[in-house]
Design a protein around this motif. Sequence first.
Motif, short mmCIF file in Angstrom:
data_model
loop_
_atom_site.label_atom_id
_atom_site.label_comp_id
_atom_site.label_asym_id
_atom_site.label_seq_id
_atom_site.Cartn_x
_atom_site.Cartn_y
_atom_site.Cartn_z
N GLN A 73 0.78 -1.18 0.03
CA GLN A 73 -0.06 -0.01 -0.02
C GLN A 73 1.01 1.18 -0.04
O GLN A 73 2.06 1.13 0.40
N PRO A 74 0.31 2.34 -0.36
CA PRO A 74 1.19 3.48 -0.35
C PRO A 74 1.66 4.02 1.08
O PRO A 74 1.02 3.92 1.95
N LEU A 75 2.92 4.45 1.06
CA LEU A 75 3.50 4.65 2.27
C LEU A 75 3.21 6.03 2.51
O LEU A 75 2.64 6.73 2.03
N GLY A 103 7.88 7.94 4.54
CA GLY A 103 8.35 7.02 3.92
C GLY A 103 8.33 5.76 4.67
O GLY A 103 8.98 4.67 4.11
N THR A 104 7.32 5.34 5.57
CA THR A 104 7.35 4.13 6.07
C THR A 104 5.90 3.70 6.31
O THR A 104 4.88 4.29 5.57
N GLN A 105 5.70 2.45 6.74
CA GLN A 105 4.50 1.84 7.09
C GLN A 105 3.91 2.17 8.27
O GLN A 105 2.63 1.96 8.21
N TYR A 106 4.56 3.16 8.85
CA TYR A 106 4.17 3.22 10.24
C TYR A 106 3.73 4.65 10.74
O TYR A 106 4.30 5.30 9.73
N GLY A 107 3.37 5.05 11.81
CA GLY A 107 3.30 6.49 12.13
C GLY A 107 4.59 7.22 12.32
O GLY A 107 5.92 6.34 12.50
N TRP A 147 -4.36 -4.52 -2.15
CA TRP A 147 -3.22 -4.24 -3.24
C TRP A 147 -2.29 -5.37 -3.50
O TRP A 147 -1.16 -5.23 -4.26
N THR A 148 -2.36 -6.46 -2.70
CA THR A 148 -1.51 -7.52 -2.85
C THR A 148 -2.32 -8.83 -3.15
O THR A 148 -2.48 -9.61 -2.28
N PRO A 149 -2.68 -9.35 -4.25
CA PRO A 149 -2.36 -8.63 -5.52
C PRO A 149 -3.56 -7.46 -5.72
O PRO A 149 -4.25 -7.26 -5.08
#
Length: 609
Positions: A84-86, A90-94, A525-527
């Motif tokens: 998913q969009p970051l 630039g991360t997946q977290y807060g 998103w996957t796929p």
Amino acid sequence: MKNKTRLLAAALACALVLTGCGPRRTEPEPYPEPASSESAKTVAYVPLDDRPDNVERVAYLAESLGYALAMPEADWYRTALDGQPLNENGTQYGDMGRLYQWVLEQEAAGCDRYILSLDQILFGGLVSSRAVTAEACVVTLPDGGTIHLQKMLENMIAVLSSDPDNVVWLLDSVMRLAPTVGYQGGTLEEYNWLRDFGSLPRETLEGEQLTFEGILDSYSWGPHKENLWNQTAAEHDGVKNEEALSRYLSAREGKLTFSDLVQEILRQPGHENFRLMVGIDDSSLEDCIQKNEIAYLRQGLRTDRAGNPLDWLLAGVDDLAFKAVARMYLDETGWRGGTASVRYYGGTEDSPACDYDFQPLTTVVAEHLDLFGLTESANPLAAELQILVLTQPAEEGAGSAYCEALMRDLRECREANRPVILIDAGNGRYGTAFHEALKKEAELGWLLSYAGFLDMAIVTGTALSHGVARYAYLRNGEESETAERAFARTLADSVIKDFCYKNVVRNDLLAYIRSDLGGDPNNFWTPEIDREAVQARLERGMDSAVKDVIKNLQRSNFFALEPGGEKGWGGVALENYRFPWDRAFEIGMDIRLGVFTEPHERILGIYYQ
């Protein structure tokens, strides 16, 4: 005879409405509504993550009690699953550095109420807290500088403790038995064998053995010093990923390290205005890897000089903010507790309500009653609050009898105007039968609270926090249009998502995404799949599924303490359905409300509108 009575009542109701007698549906107004001119007490709130139970539903509850939440930018506490969009950082977290700075800015601006998720501030959210690494312990600040997590935590608590007028709730968690599927490469296979590994019994540590180092040593060994990792690998056809195990154990150690640090800081003088609430994430009835962690943290909970608790450790994590908001309100308004009658229907209340609970349902309920200062009464007629709980059925063929017994008691409570908190802990074992009975025979908008959507420990905390808070507000609060509309949204959100989405629309979406789109319902998103098609399917499904529930709400009256104090629900409409995490597990939505009406009347047991 019963059907004839209903037909007659319906005909009379239609005649009254057509002749202009009785309240009519008011047109739902646009959402969001204009800012209220009513004074509200601000609470600085850093949520666990960006799911609806941690954002809009907390806002509804707070507003229903006269609070207004101040929150940071949504991107700063967002979780992104794999693919998913970051986030902007630039991360997946807060963004821990921005959140830390934001809290300090609220204090500088004069805020004096706080509810802060440590999983978010320290690790970037609940999911990320299950995957913490040594590298993540250094945080980048907005100005480009860096700070170690320990120093950041110590600074934040020191700043908030410098003002004795502050009331600060810190929310923490005991890490669940396995990390998250679809986050930082986690697979379902890995989740399964790590959860099995975490569920195996460990040696029970007591007394001088119950130390931080002792807990770390107990992670990999059974009560007879057997190697649990080898045992798990054997049960999973020899699968043995040493790297994944190392990450898992490192995350547990890191999580426990900071939970221990928080307790150590708060035990020092000058932190009496802090409250700590620790939630136990998905667990197991076995003597699992969490058992010694729970015992260790429990022995560090504080009490005041009179022996009253300052900290709590309870089952459930996604309901932590609900409990903190409710308890903050009770403390501020001088709540002295009350009595409650708890009645179970289904016969399995002495067992865990689902596979993710580690305590019997009765224990979970009792601990939450203690949190809110409620004393259980064996006499329903003498109790202030009625708590009706549907459990899983002890006998497969007796489901309808259990539902009928609950419905009978619910009707009696309505006739006697006894306030009701309703909990569905059936864990899906009744299909839609219970909900159908409630839609046809109950007055859903009259309830103090309802919950049934998530895991059963969370359901208990959700229903009781909302219900007790509402009752206390009716006893102590000043009536407010903003608060009443927020309460209506709180109740409508819980009922609609459980009745309509969880048990009807979601099942259709799961099949559609897997079979028609070839996708994964847990991550669109996957796929990558046609998300517009999924959105359209959601909207069509909800538009059909919600009709009867909305009709019920619109003919409901709000519970009132005094006879003659009731008012009727106005119009209800839903819009802006959304998937916050681009997965089918939960949805968000906007709830539009019309102006409240004069009380709805009943004819032969049926409410007209």
